[in-house]
Design an enzyme around this catalytic site. Structure first.
Site, PDB file in Angstrom:
ATOM      1  N   ARG A  29      11.398   6.380  18.085  1.00  0.00           N
ATOM      2  CA  ARG A  29      10.471   5.461  18.761  1.00  0.00           C
ATOM      3  C   ARG A  29      10.277   5.910  20.198  1.00  0.00           C
ATOM      4  NH1 ARG A  29      11.824  -0.780  18.266  1.00  0.00           N
ATOM      5  NH2 ARG A  29      13.532  -0.172  19.621  1.00  0.00           N
TER       6      ARG A  29
ATOM      7  N   ASP B  80      22.927   5.435  17.535  1.00  0.00           N
ATOM      8  CA  ASP B  80      23.982   5.654  18.535  1.00  0.00           C
ATOM      9  C   ASP B  80      25.329   5.132  18.042  1.00  0.00           C
ATOM     10  OD1 ASP B  80      22.333   6.895  20.332  1.00  0.00           O
ATOM     11  OD2 ASP B  80      21.968   5.104  21.540  1.00  0.00           O
TER      12      ASP B  80
ATOM     13  N   ASP C 245      21.878  -0.148  18.867  1.00  0.00           N
ATOM     14  CA  ASP C 245      21.175   1.038  18.361  1.00  0.00           C
ATOM     15  C   ASP C 245      21.967   1.630  17.193  1.00  0.00           C
ATOM     16  OD1 ASP C 245      19.138   3.476  19.731  1.00  0.00           O
ATOM     17  OD2 ASP C 245      20.495   3.925  18.065  1.00  0.00           O
TER      18      ASP C 245
ATOM     19  N   THR D 282       6.090   2.876  24.416  1.00  0.00           N
ATOM     20  CA  THR D 282       5.081   2.248  23.548  1.00  0.00           C
ATOM     21  C   THR D 282       5.694   1.614  22.300  1.00  0.00           C
ATOM     22  OG1 THR D 282       4.789   4.261  22.248  1.00  0.00           O
ATOM     23  CG2 THR D 282       3.418   4.042  24.210  1.00  0.00           C
TER      24      THR D 282
HETATM   25  C1  PRP Z   1      15.590   3.257  14.915  1.00  0.00           C
HETATM   26  C2  PRP Z   1      15.780   2.872  13.465  1.00  0.00           C
HETATM   27  C3  PRP Z   1      14.378   2.903  12.932  1.00  0.00           C
HETATM   28  C4  PRP Z   1      13.567   2.458  14.126  1.00  0.00           C
HETATM   29  C5  PRP Z   1      13.179   1.030  13.901  1.00  0.00           C
HETATM   30  O1  PRP Z   1      15.433   4.622  15.070  1.00  0.00           O
HETATM   31  O2  PRP Z   1      16.664   3.703  12.785  1.00  0.00           O
HETATM   32  O3  PRP Z   1      13.973   4.179  12.477  1.00  0.00           O
HETATM   33  O4  PRP Z   1      14.421   2.548  15.270  1.00  0.00           O
HETATM   34  O5  PRP Z   1      12.339   0.594  14.913  1.00  0.00           O
HETATM   35  P1  PRP Z   1      10.833   0.164  14.636  1.00  0.00           P
HETATM   36  O6  PRP Z   1      10.859  -0.746  13.455  1.00  0.00           O
HETATM   37  O7  PRP Z   1      10.453  -0.540  15.910  1.00  0.00           O
HETATM   38  O8  PRP Z   1      10.027   1.391  14.405  1.00  0.00           O
HETATM   39  P2  PRP Z   1      15.270   5.301  16.508  1.00  0.00           P
HETATM   40  O9  PRP Z   1      13.831   5.420  16.859  1.00  0.00           O
HETATM   41  O10 PRP Z   1      16.135   4.583  17.501  1.00  0.00           O
HETATM   42  O11 PRP Z   1      15.788   6.765  16.272  1.00  0.00           O
HETATM   43  P3  PRP Z   1      17.274   7.282  15.949  1.00  0.00           P
HETATM   44  O12 PRP Z   1      17.638   6.772  14.582  1.00  0.00           O
HETATM   45  O13 PRP Z   1      17.120   8.763  15.979  1.00  0.00           O
HETATM   46  O14 PRP Z   1      18.201   6.765  17.007  1.00  0.00           O
HETATM   47  N1  URA Z   2      16.441   0.476  16.425  1.00  0.00           N
HETATM   48  C1  URA Z   2      17.759   0.170  16.464  1.00  0.00           C
HETATM   49  O1  URA Z   2      18.619   1.025  16.202  1.00  0.00           O
HETATM   50  N2  URA Z   2      18.102  -1.081  16.791  1.00  0.00           N
HETATM   51  C2  URA Z   2      17.214  -2.035  17.065  1.00  0.00           C
HETATM   52  O2  URA Z   2      17.602  -3.183  17.355  1.00  0.00           O
HETATM   53  C3  URA Z   2      15.842  -1.702  17.028  1.00  0.00           C
HETATM   54  C4  URA Z   2      15.478  -0.432  16.702  1.00  0.00           C
END
Ligand code: PRP
Ligand code: URA
Length: 217
Positions: free
Chosen positions: A112, A211, A208, A116
């Site tokens: 994400r 993380d 997260d 945005t």
């Molecule tokens: C997280 C999660 C989803 C997304 C959800 O990934 O694993 O893919 O956010 O958010 P949304 O519904 O608002 O799109 P992130 O973008 O943090 O990436 P990561 O798994 O690499 O940390």
């Molecule tokens: N992605 C995450 O990992 N946690 C949240 O709460 C939202 C998006």
């Protein structure tokens, strides 16, 4: 806190009410849970949710012999694709493969944009046409719904006909976004939370998911 199970106007949402799921999600949310236990809980919850999410997969007859007699049993009729969304979906794959060892795994990389909140695609090695009949999208968090909607868009362009989303925690905003873009996609989650905060994080949520699994927070 109240456990929510429905979003008005959305009938393809399935929130597990199983006590084992609820107990494990509580430990998953706990900020003191270290990455090793967090990863184990993600896998255990994924197993329980996948058991529910795959309950309607069609089967064919399979003839075998037991040590005592011939027996007509069942085998999965369709080829299943597991679609983990990088990074956080990785933690759900092994559990899914334990249940469906023949499944194909196709990774989709999205993150994400912090400003945005829109998904940015960075990895997709899908071949030119669909190689499976059923796709299970694996991603623990359904927040704004942007990443899930984009993943389903990609899979439909690929030619996937039957797609299910399997997550762990959803916000109502994400459920509404995914279900209005893709009303044919069932959404299976362990918990439906209250809302998103101003940074697009699910509240109360778990923080997260990437993380916390990989110790990068
Ligand atoms: C997280 C999660 C989803 C997304 C959800 O990934 O694993 O893919 O956010 O958010 P949304 O519904 O608002 O799109 P992130 O973008 O943090 O990436 P990561 O798994 O690499 O940390
Ligand atoms: N992605 C995450 O990992 N946690 C949240 O709460 C939202 C998006």
């Amino acid at each position: 806190m109240t456990d929510f199970t429905t979003v008005s106007g959305v009938d393809q949402l399935h929130v597990s009410t199983h006590p084992l799921v609820r107990e494990k999600v509580t430990r998953l949310r706990d900020e003191t849970t270290p990455p090793k236990i967090f990863r184990e809980l993600i896998a255990e919850i994924a197993t329980l949710l996948l058991y529910e999410a795959t309950a309607d997969l069609p089967t064919d007859e399979r003839e075998i012999r037991t040590p005592l007699a011939p027996y007509t049993g069942a085998r999965l009729k369709d080829k299943v694709g597991l679609i983990p969304v990088l990074r956080a979906g990785i933690g759900m794959v092994e559990a899914a493969l334990e249940l469906m060892p023949e499944a194909q795994v196709w990774h989709i990389g999205l993150f994400r944009d912090e400003r945005t909140l829109r998904p940015i695609s960075y990895y997709n090695k899908l071949p030119s046409s669909a190689t499976v009949q059923v796709c299970l999208v694996l991603d623990p968090m359904l927040a704004t719904g942007g990443s899930a909607t984009e993943t389903v868009d990609i899979l439909k362009k690929w030619g996937a006909k039957r797609i299910k989303y399997v997550g762990i925690i959803a916000a109502p905003e994400g459920v509404r976004a995914l279900s209005s873009a893709h009303p044919d996609v069932p959404i299976h989650v362990a918990a439906l939370d209250e809302r998103l905060n101003e940074k697009g994080y699910i509240v109360p949520g778990l923080g997260d998911a990437g993380d916390r699994q990989f110790g990068t927070g």
